[in-house]
Design a protein around this motif. Structure first.
Motif, PDB file in Angstrom:
ATOM      1  N   THR A 198     -14.731  -3.765  65.610  1.00  9.32           N
ATOM      2  CA  THR A 198     -15.707  -3.146  64.891  1.00  9.32           C
ATOM      3  C   THR A 198     -16.910  -3.037  65.479  1.00  9.32           C
ATOM      4  N   GLN A 242     -20.977   0.443  59.877  1.00  7.73           N
ATOM      5  CA  GLN A 242     -19.782  -0.061  60.431  1.00  7.73           C
ATOM      6  C   GLN A 242     -18.878   1.129  60.689  1.00  7.73           C
ATOM      7  N   THR A 274     -21.090  -2.301  64.849  1.00  6.69           N
ATOM      8  CA  THR A 274     -22.108  -2.339  63.916  1.00  6.69           C
ATOM      9  C   THR A 274     -23.422  -2.019  64.417  1.00  6.69           C
TER      10      THR A 274
END
Length: 173
Positions: free
Chosen positions: A144, A68, A146
């Protein structure tokens, strides 16, 4: 002696109303090098592979199947954006299945579209790919990204995905 000249008169425009809201479109280029990612595997001493730095994710169950990175935005742009990834797939013939999400919104799921590892620490076989997505996956404030593998595996061998760097781009190329 020099003579003075007068500049020609220019027309003036009426004042235009100003926009009091933050613009919803802007040019973005947010770099996320391999050290910006957490959760993946890094070799000691700089994690150099093929002359570049790299972070790996291996198969599920390896303890290194997800990485991440976070970044911040002042405002959310309209339209399509892209996540440009410079990466490499494992050396086995099958492309490693991966998933990419931004703020828990999946923007890609499928075979890693990168060249295979040439299995040499000295050479570079990284390739770039633009994952285009709707910018509604982004938000003002912290975001974020990922990346996860989707198949079982162990640390140190296929299947894996290797990342050198990524960029969030708007508008999408």
């Amino acid at each position: 002696p020099a003579t003075a000249t007068t500049a020609p008169a220019t027309a003036t425009q009426a004042p235009q109303p100003t926009n009091t809201t933050a613009p919803t479109t802007q040019n973005l280029r947010i770099g996320l090098d391999d050290t910006a990612w957490s959760g993946g595997f890094r070799n000691p001493n700089g994690s150099i592979y093929g002359g570049r730095t790299a972070t790996w994710i291996y198969g599920t169950g390896s303890g290194y199947s997800t990485m991440q990175a976070t970044f911040s935005l002042d405002a959310v742009p309209d339209g399509a954006a892209a996540l440009r990834v410079m990466g490499m797939d494992s050396e086995d013939p099958a492309s490693t299945p991966i998933s990419i999400s931004i703020n828990n919104v999946q923007i890609y799921s499928g075979a890693a579209p990168f060249p295979n590892d040439d299995n040499s620490i000295e050479t570079d076989n990284f390739g770039a790919y633009n994952f285009v997505f709707d910018s509604t996956a982004l938000r003002a404030g912290q975001n974020t990204v990922t990346i996860s593998t989707l198949v079982p595996g162990q640390t140190g061998g296929p299947p894996f995905f290797m990342l050198d760097a990524a960029e969030v781009l708007y508008p999408s190329p």
